[in-house]
Design a protein around this motif. Structure first.
Motif, PDB file in Angstrom:
ATOM      1  N   LEU A  70       0.830  -1.216   0.000  1.00  0.00           N
ATOM      2  CA  LEU A  70       0.000   0.000   0.000  1.00  0.00           C
ATOM      3  C   LEU A  70       0.858   1.258   0.000  1.00  0.00           C
ATOM      4  CD1 LEU A  70      -2.311  -1.049   2.987  1.00  0.00           C
ATOM      5  CD2 LEU A  70      -2.945  -1.142   0.569  1.00  0.00           C
ATOM      6  N   SER A  71       2.154   1.047  -0.114  1.00  0.00           N
ATOM      7  CA  SER A  71       3.112   2.101   0.203  1.00  0.00           C
ATOM      8  C   SER A  71       2.903   3.412  -0.558  1.00  0.00           C
ATOM      9  CB  SER A  71       4.506   1.564  -0.087  1.00  0.00           C
ATOM     10  OG  SER A  71       5.444   2.461   0.385  1.00  0.00           O
ATOM     11  N   ARG A  72       3.004   4.499   0.205  1.00  0.00           N
ATOM     12  CA  ARG A  72       2.994   5.847  -0.375  1.00  0.00           C
ATOM     13  C   ARG A  72       3.989   6.690   0.415  1.00  0.00           C
ATOM     14  NH1 ARG A  72      -2.869   8.360  -0.729  1.00  0.00           N
ATOM     15  NH2 ARG A  72      -1.592  10.068  -1.510  1.00  0.00           N
ATOM     16  N   PRO A  73       4.592   7.680  -0.209  1.00  0.00           N
ATOM     17  CA  PRO A  73       5.510   8.537   0.557  1.00  0.00           C
ATOM     18  C   PRO A  73       4.750   9.186   1.711  1.00  0.00           C
ATOM     19  CG  PRO A  73       5.564   9.077  -1.801  1.00  0.00           C
ATOM     20  CD  PRO A  73       4.443   8.100  -1.601  1.00  0.00           C
ATOM     21  N   GLY A  74       5.323   9.099   2.894  1.00  0.00           N
ATOM     22  CA  GLY A  74       4.667   9.712   4.056  1.00  0.00           C
ATOM     23  C   GLY A  74       3.443   8.961   4.523  1.00  0.00           C
ATOM     24  N   GLY A  75       3.302   7.728   4.075  1.00  0.00           N
ATOM     25  CA  GLY A  75       2.123   6.942   4.435  1.00  0.00           C
ATOM     26  C   GLY A  75       2.080   6.592   5.919  1.00  0.00           C
ATOM     27  N   LEU A  76       0.867   6.581   6.472  1.00  0.00           N
ATOM     28  CA  LEU A  76       0.671   6.288   7.898  1.00  0.00           C
ATOM     29  C   LEU A  76      -0.225   5.062   8.054  1.00  0.00           C
ATOM     30  CD1 LEU A  76      -0.235   9.924   9.079  1.00  0.00           C
ATOM     31  CD2 LEU A  76       2.034   8.852   9.121  1.00  0.00           C
ATOM     32  N   ILE A  77       0.163   4.188   8.971  1.00  0.00           N
ATOM     33  CA  ILE A  77      -0.641   2.992   9.255  1.00  0.00           C
ATOM     34  C   ILE A  77      -1.048   3.047  10.724  1.00  0.00           C
ATOM     35  CG2 ILE A  77      -0.610   0.458   9.386  1.00  0.00           C
ATOM     36  CD1 ILE A  77       1.700   0.639   7.248  1.00  0.00           C
ATOM     37  N   PHE A  78      -2.338   2.981  10.990  1.00  0.00           N
ATOM     38  CA  PHE A  78      -2.839   3.039  12.362  1.00  0.00           C
ATOM     39  C   PHE A  78      -2.988   1.623  12.916  1.00  0.00           C
ATOM     40  CE2 PHE A  78      -4.543   6.748  10.070  1.00  0.00           C
ATOM     41  CZ  PHE A  78      -3.900   7.745  10.785  1.00  0.00           C
ATOM     42  N   CYS A  79      -2.516   1.422  14.131  1.00  0.00           N
ATOM     43  CA  CYS A  79      -2.625   0.087  14.753  1.00  0.00           C
ATOM     44  C   CYS A  79      -2.708   0.270  16.264  1.00  0.00           C
ATOM     45  CB  CYS A  79      -1.415  -0.772  14.378  1.00  0.00           C
ATOM     46  SG  CYS A  79       0.158  -0.079  14.920  1.00  0.00           S
ATOM     47  N   LYS A 101       5.008   5.001   8.227  1.00  0.00           N
ATOM     48  CA  LYS A 101       5.121   5.170   9.683  1.00  0.00           C
ATOM     49  C   LYS A 101       3.925   4.502  10.364  1.00  0.00           C
ATOM     50  CE  LYS A 101       5.485   9.162  12.809  1.00  0.00           C
ATOM     51  NZ  LYS A 101       6.693   8.930  13.578  1.00  0.00           N
ATOM     52  N   LEU A 102       4.201   3.767  11.441  1.00  0.00           N
ATOM     53  CA  LEU A 102       3.113   3.190  12.232  1.00  0.00           C
ATOM     54  C   LEU A 102       2.693   4.201  13.297  1.00  0.00           C
ATOM     55  CD1 LEU A 102       4.273  -0.504  12.848  1.00  0.00           C
ATOM     56  CD2 LEU A 102       2.953   0.436  10.968  1.00  0.00           C
ATOM     57  N   ILE A 103       1.397   4.366  13.434  1.00  0.00           N
ATOM     58  CA  ILE A 103       0.857   5.254  14.470  1.00  0.00           C
ATOM     59  C   ILE A 103       0.133   4.375  15.489  1.00  0.00           C
ATOM     60  CG2 ILE A 103      -0.663   7.205  14.970  1.00  0.00           C
ATOM     61  CD1 ILE A 103       1.613   8.018  13.106  1.00  0.00           C
ATOM     62  N   PRO A 104       0.795   4.128  16.651  1.00  0.00           N
ATOM     63  CA  PRO A 104       0.136   3.288  17.657  1.00  0.00           C
ATOM     64  C   PRO A 104      -0.999   4.040  18.342  1.00  0.00           C
ATOM     65  CG  PRO A 104       2.284   4.034  18.434  1.00  0.00           C
ATOM     66  CD  PRO A 104       2.140   4.562  17.038  1.00  0.00           C
ATOM     67  N   MET A 105      -2.118   3.336  18.531  1.00  0.00           N
ATOM     68  CA  MET A 105      -3.297   3.965  19.166  1.00  0.00           C
ATOM     69  C   MET A 105      -3.537   3.330  20.534  1.00  0.00           C
ATOM     70  SD  MET A 105      -6.010   4.274  16.035  1.00  0.00           S
ATOM     71  CE  MET A 105      -5.973   2.593  15.445  1.00  0.00           C
ATOM     72  N   PRO A 106      -4.206   4.065  21.434  1.00  0.00           N
ATOM     73  CA  PRO A 106      -4.561   3.469  22.737  1.00  0.00           C
ATOM     74  C   PRO A 106      -5.386   2.211  22.517  1.00  0.00           C
ATOM     75  CG  PRO A 106      -5.174   5.804  22.660  1.00  0.00           C
ATOM     76  CD  PRO A 106      -4.741   5.430  21.285  1.00  0.00           C
ATOM     77  N   GLN A 107      -5.282   1.287  23.446  1.00  0.00           N
ATOM     78  CA  GLN A 107      -6.034   0.036  23.337  1.00  0.00           C
ATOM     79  C   GLN A 107      -6.453  -0.387  24.737  1.00  0.00           C
ATOM     80  OE1 GLN A 107      -4.496  -2.963  24.724  1.00  0.00           O
ATOM     81  NE2 GLN A 107      -2.888  -1.573  25.441  1.00  0.00           N
ATOM     82  N   ALA A 108      -7.469  -1.228  24.801  1.00  0.00           N
ATOM     83  CA  ALA A 108      -7.851  -1.837  26.076  1.00  0.00           C
ATOM     84  C   ALA A 108      -7.910  -3.334  25.843  1.00  0.00           C
ATOM     85  CB  ALA A 108      -9.207  -1.314  26.541  1.00  0.00           C
ATOM     86  N   ASP A 109      -7.107  -4.085  26.596  1.00  0.00           N
ATOM     87  CA  ASP A 109      -7.005  -5.543  26.423  1.00  0.00           C
ATOM     88  C   ASP A 109      -6.752  -5.902  24.959  1.00  0.00           C
ATOM     89  OD1 ASP A 109      -7.561  -5.457  29.086  1.00  0.00           O
ATOM     90  OD2 ASP A 109      -9.600  -6.226  28.919  1.00  0.00           O
ATOM     91  N   GLY A 110      -5.953  -5.102  24.290  1.00  0.00           N
ATOM     92  CA  GLY A 110      -5.522  -5.407  22.924  1.00  0.00           C
ATOM     93  C   GLY A 110      -6.404  -4.820  21.839  1.00  0.00           C
ATOM     94  N   LYS A 111      -7.564  -4.288  22.233  1.00  0.00           N
ATOM     95  CA  LYS A 111      -8.507  -3.810  21.213  1.00  0.00           C
ATOM     96  C   LYS A 111      -8.551  -2.280  21.148  1.00  0.00           C
ATOM     97  CE  LYS A 111     -12.530  -6.041  21.246  1.00  0.00           C
ATOM     98  NZ  LYS A 111     -13.667  -6.855  21.789  1.00  0.00           N
TER      99      LYS A 111
END
Ligand SMILES: Cc1ncc(COP(=O)(O)O)c(C=O)c1O
Length: 346
Positions: A70-79, A101-111
């Motif tokens: 899916l690559s694009r320059p400056g691409g962001l992946i949310f996880c 770049k991966l953008i880590p998001m808050p999670q609760a019990d993995g979700k």
């Protein structure tokens, strides 16, 4: 008492027999063999539609190459901040994608919740100065042993699609998720808006069988080239196909995953009832997180038990003095008496 990881278990007899059968004679390499063709049809039947299937050797390869396509320059992946792609894969996605770049998001019990995803999306508007949002990656079953129901996936995927993002699912333990949910593989993935899935077999009874299952091939145009350049185009693909043939025949994969989940549930039930230990949090698949005394852990290890300690930051409430958080992973090969012995030692 083997609770270290599900990939410490060997391969099932059915998988080993299929490998031996596939060893007969010559067959075209690189996936041009008849068995690979048949197995692709098994995947199509499983997902109730046409799919592209790209074998890889590891879950890390599936995740990173699928996302890299899916690559694009400056691409962001949310996880999620607990996502394997973020925590454990040594920057494989960033590397294979040429620096997305991966953008880590808050999670609760993995979700990840819809509310937290919405907040994150607002921080990264289209055309903003922080990069270009490209994908949402969800893990099912999650790294914390919980599962996303199809409705939860659909809500998150719907928000992603509204913003033009592709949706990836890390299914290293997809079998455990489907067995726990009782939903169809189709309902858990493309019908809920998933564009591609890292479909894992290795942790659930295969020897080394992983695949990228693509529901939206138009979004992952150069996946074949990326797989080739990463050295993941397996020449004797028939042996991966053989494992998946055994895996997908007669519902074996769900039987094996269901057994692992059942053994995990017995551990959970014993820990819930214990006055000497407790669950770190509730889970549903084949990973159990427990708070034990370090004394119990010492006894279990001295008796040959294998299990890993887990970072305490994952817990909502701090541990008391002398307590440890451990992760217990069950597999197709976990025996009921190992579970009983573990609980009695606790
Ligand atoms: C959730 C998840 N995704 C991906 C992987 C990567 O699998 P592999 O070790 O085959 O690269 C793992 C392995 O532990 C995992 O737990």
């Amino acid at each position: 008492m083997n609770f270290a990881r599900d990939n410490w278990a060997g391969a099932t007899p059915e998988v080993m027999a299929a490998l031996a059968r596939a060893n007969d004679g010559f067959a075209p390499a690189y996936g041009g063999d008849a068995l690979t063709g048949r197995v692709k049809q098994l995947f199509a039947a499983l997902f109730e539609r046409e799919v592209e299937v790209w074998f890889t050797a590891t879950g890390t390869a599936s995740n990173s190459l699928g996302l890299a396509a899916l690559s694009r320059p400056g691409g962001l992946i949310f996880c999620s901040s607990e996502a394997h792609i973020h925590v454990d894969e040594w920057g494989a996605t960033e590397f294979q994608s040429g620096g997305m770049k991966l953008i880590p998001m808050p999670q609760a019990d993995g979700k990840v919740s819809a509310a937290d995803f919405a907040t994150t999306l607002r921080r990264f508007p289209e055309g903003g100065r922080f990069g270009t949002p490209v994908a949402l990656s969800l893990t099912n079953a999650t790294e914390c042993g919980t599962v996303y129901a199809p409705g939860e996936v659909a809500e998150l995927a719907g928000m992603a699609r509204e913003r033009g993002l592709a949706v990836h699912m890390d299914g290293a333990r997809f079998g455990n998720a489907v067995a726990a949910l009782g939903a169809s593989p189709a309902a858990a993935t493309w019908q809920a808006g998933v564009d591609f899935l890292s479909f894992g077999g290795t942790k659930n009874g295969c020897w080394a069988a992983e695949a990228i299952v693509v529901f939206a091939p138009d979004k992952l145009g150069d996946l074949a080239a990326r797989r080739q350049r990463a050295g993941q185009t397996l020449s004797k693909a028939r042996f991966v196909a053989a494992q998946f043939e055994a895996y997908l025949t007669d519902g074996n994969w769900l039987r094996w995953a269901g057994h692992a989940n059942l053994m995990a549930e017995r551990l959970r039930a014993g820990l819930r009832a214990s006055s000497r230990a407790r669950l770190g949090w509730e889970s549903t698949a084949n990973e159990v997180f427990a708070v034990l005394s370090s004394e119990s852990l010492g006894h279990i290890r001295a008796a040959g038990g294998s299990l890993h300690e887990w970072p305490v930051e994952a817990l909502a409430a701090p541990l008391a003095e002398g307590e440890v958080l451990v992760r217990l992973v069950t597999s197709w090969a976990t025996q009921a008496d190992e579970v009983e012995r573990f609980l009695s030692m606790v």
